[in-house]
Design an enzyme around this catalytic site. Structure first.
Site, short mmCIF file in Angstrom:
data_model
loop_
_atom_site.label_atom_id
_atom_site.label_comp_id
_atom_site.label_asym_id
_atom_site.label_seq_id
_atom_site.Cartn_x
_atom_site.Cartn_y
_atom_site.Cartn_z
N PHE A 247 0.82 -1.22 0.00
CA PHE A 247 0.00 0.00 0.00
C PHE A 247 0.85 1.27 0.00
O PHE A 247 0.50 2.27 0.60
CB PHE A 247 -1.02 -0.02 1.15
CG PHE A 247 -2.23 -0.82 0.76
CD1 PHE A 247 -2.16 -2.19 0.64
CD2 PHE A 247 -3.42 -0.20 0.42
CE1 PHE A 247 -3.23 -2.93 0.21
CE2 PHE A 247 -4.50 -0.93 -0.02
CZ PHE A 247 -4.41 -2.30 -0.11
N CYS A 258 -15.13 0.43 -0.65
CA CYS A 258 -14.80 0.34 0.78
C CYS A 258 -14.05 1.54 1.34
O CYS A 258 -14.53 2.18 2.27
CB CYS A 258 -14.00 -0.93 1.02
SG CYS A 258 -14.87 -2.38 0.42
C1 UGA Z 1 -10.27 -2.95 0.70
C2 UGA Z 1 -9.33 -3.59 1.72
O1 UGA Z 1 -8.02 -3.75 1.15
C3 UGA Z 1 -9.87 -4.94 2.18
O2 UGA Z 1 -9.04 -5.48 3.19
C4 UGA Z 1 -11.28 -4.74 2.74
O3 UGA Z 1 -11.88 -5.98 3.11
C5 UGA Z 1 -12.16 -4.10 1.69
O4 UGA Z 1 -11.57 -2.84 1.28
C6 UGA Z 1 -13.52 -3.90 2.30
O5 UGA Z 1 -13.64 -3.14 3.28
O6 UGA Z 1 -14.48 -4.59 1.89
P1 UGA Z 1 -10.72 -3.28 -1.94
O7 UGA Z 1 -11.55 -2.05 -1.84
O8 UGA Z 1 -11.27 -4.47 -2.65
O9 UGA Z 1 -10.30 -3.79 -0.47
O10 UGA Z 1 -9.39 -2.89 -2.74
P2 UGA Z 1 -7.85 -2.60 -2.44
O11 UGA Z 1 -7.03 -3.59 -3.15
O12 UGA Z 1 -7.60 -2.43 -1.01
O13 UGA Z 1 -7.66 -1.20 -3.22
C7 UGA Z 1 -8.40 -0.04 -2.88
C8 UGA Z 1 -7.96 1.15 -3.70
O14 UGA Z 1 -6.68 1.61 -3.27
C9 UGA Z 1 -7.81 0.90 -5.20
O15 UGA Z 1 -8.38 1.98 -5.90
C10 UGA Z 1 -6.32 0.83 -5.42
O16 UGA Z 1 -5.95 1.23 -6.73
C11 UGA Z 1 -5.84 1.81 -4.38
N1 UGA Z 1 -4.43 1.58 -3.96
C12 UGA Z 1 -4.10 0.44 -3.29
C13 UGA Z 1 -3.46 2.53 -4.20
O17 UGA Z 1 -3.74 3.61 -4.80
N2 UGA Z 1 -2.17 2.32 -3.79
C14 UGA Z 1 -1.82 1.19 -3.13
O18 UGA Z 1 -0.64 1.06 -2.77
C15 UGA Z 1 -2.80 0.22 -2.88
#
Ligand code: UGA
Length: 438
Positions: A247, A258
């Site tokens: 992250f 989320c």
């Molecule tokens: C997130 C959490 O990671 C899960 O643990 C949680 O269960 C879920 O929300 C929820 O509450 O239901 P999710 O929304 O599926 O999961 O997606 P992520 O992979 O966490 O990514 C979220 C956003 O952050 C994306 O737009 C992604 O592009 C962005 N992101 C992620 C970044 O900009 N930089 C990063 O380093 C990581």
């Protein structure tokens, strides 16, 4: 039920979390009855073939476990067969920023008074919800079991959890043990705690991850000013165990169903208790501004965007999903149109969902079609296929070979060698060189 049989599990609400929960519990041997009020969805799921969502591995899992997995619109069917009821309905934000709990309340209302059932809350709810439900329904057996799965890797996340959080208060301990039994075969640390703490673990975890993203995005913005490369900075930071590498990918902001919702809900929850959660307020604001920074990167090279054709590569909030909820592409497309640009876009699978949300965007069938004649490309979602494109050839097909890589996904040297002006996020910016009078 003989001693080797696993107890039946009821799942209420067959969205992302509900469908994954139902399919995975069926896969480890539980008979599962999954209920949703949406008749069309239940019909599709019962008849087999397609799923209402795109999630790698899920269709396979559903098909493989058909014998143990039943879909219904009837709550009575769930109540009749299952003691454990996993509540997986959605809790969208309201205008005030509070979570809308009406669907959760409807599930509670459907439980008969004095029933033996245990309500296991998987839906993300504000801390205090469990206590409020138990006040309104004294004697109700209630367990908080928040979900941590990520879209795109949901099946793996569910079947190989790092931790499972199970919160129960007095009177619900044996139900908490039943939930623990259901999860034990999956491994992962079991965190047995009280309901309010379990609820807070979920909200605090998402808020922390969102904070990490907004933090690295602000570092990226500073990197641009001082000539540093945020990817190098994140690599160097991430090697410290206390920080960790995950992250820390800078980009054009987080989206999805989320983080935006849960950060708002936690901020609101804190506010309702009289506490101003200053840090989280900044995290949310930084994320909003980050989505808009692409515009200045474009105008730096193109001048006014009026009449310019801008191609968005990727629309979903992240790869391997067709989920468009709170996707950065939505804000970006609207901002570009606000500047007078013509917006074209391509996403490998989110097109159908995107069509309804982006009525004035030209949706192309291929990346090449979107890029044809474009004055600029913006990489919004890091779909692997974008790295495979023939960028050398595409440079000739675009009106101006300019790309803003919103996820730092492509190799700048390769793009520059192909003739592109390349702008990443938090990487040394290019001097304005293709600027034409606006
Ligand atoms: C997130 C959490 O990671 C899960 O643990 C949680 O269960 C879920 O929300 C929820 O509450 O239901 P999710 O929304 O599926 O999961 O997606 P992520 O992979 O966490 O990514 C979220 C956003 O952050 C994306 O737009 C992604 O592009 C962005 N992101 C992620 C970044 O900009 N930089 C990063 O380093 C990581």
């Amino acid at each position: 039920m003989n001693a080797n049989e696993k107890p039946p599990i009821g799942v209420v609400g067959v969205g992302w979390v509900g469908l994954v929960t139902a399919a995975c519990f069926a896969d480890v041997g539980h008979p599962v009855v999954a209920m949703d009020i949406d008749e069309a969805k239940v019909e599709t799921l019962s008849s087999g073939g397609a799923l209402p969502i795109h999630e790698p591995g899920l269709l396979d899992l559903v098909e493989r476990n058909r014998q143990r997995l039943r879909f219904t619109t009837e709550m009575t069917e769930v109540l009749e067969h299952c003691r454990l009821l996993f509540c997986c309905v959605d809790t969208p934000p309201t205008y005030s920023g509070d979570a809308d709990l009406s669907r959760v309340e409807a599930v509670v209302a459907a439980l008969p008074e004095g029933s033996e059932h245990a309500l296991v809350m998987k839906s993300t709810v504000p801390a205090g919800t469990g206590a409020a439900i138990r006040r309104s329904r004294p004697g109700l057996v209630y367990v908080s079991c928040p979900e941590f799965l990520k879209e795109g890797t949901a099946v793996k996340d569910f079947l190989e959890p790092e931790r499972v959080v199970i919160g129960a208060d007095e009177g619900s301990e044996s139900a908490a043990e039943m939930v623990a039994d259901a999860y034990r075969p999956l491994g992962g640390e079991l965190v047995m705690t009280d309901v309010a703490s379990a609820e807070m673990i979920k909200l605090a975890s998402n808020a922390f991850l969102a904070t990490k993203i907004s933090f690295i995005n602000e570092i990226a913005n500073v990197c641009e000013g001082v000539g540093a490369d945020v990817r190098e900075v994140a690599r160097g930071m991430g090697l410290d165990d206390r920080i960790g590498p995950k992250f820390l990918q800078a980009g054009i902001g987080y989206g999805g169903s989320c983080f935006p919702k849960d950060t708002q809900a936690l901020k609101q929850l804190a506010g309702n208790t009289g506490y101003h959660f200053q840090l989280l307020t900044a995290v949310i604001e930084v994320n909003e501004l980050q989505k808009r920074r692409v515009i200045s990167k474009l105008t730096k090279h193109l001048g006014s965007l009026a009449g310019k054709r801008v191609a968005l590569l990727g629309l979903a909030f992240k790869p391997n999903t067709d989920d468009m909820r709170e996707a950065s592409s939505l804000v970006l497309a609207a901002r570009l149109q606000g500047e007078g640009a013509r917006v074209a876009a391509y996403d490998p699978i989110a097109e159908a969902r995107a069509g309804e949300l982006l009525p004035n965007v030209e949706l192309a069938d291929t990346a090449v079609e979107a890029l044809e004649g474009a004055d600029a490309a913006v990489l919004v979602t890091e779909w692997p296929e974008f790295a495979e494109l023939d960028w050398e050839e595409l440079a000739g097909r675009m009106a101006t070979p300019l790309i803003v890589d919103g996820r730092n996904f492509l190799a700048p040297e390769r793009l520059r060698a192909a003739g592109f002006t390349y702008e990443g996020i938090g990487r040394a910016p290019e001097p304005a060189r293709t600027r034409t009078p606006g």
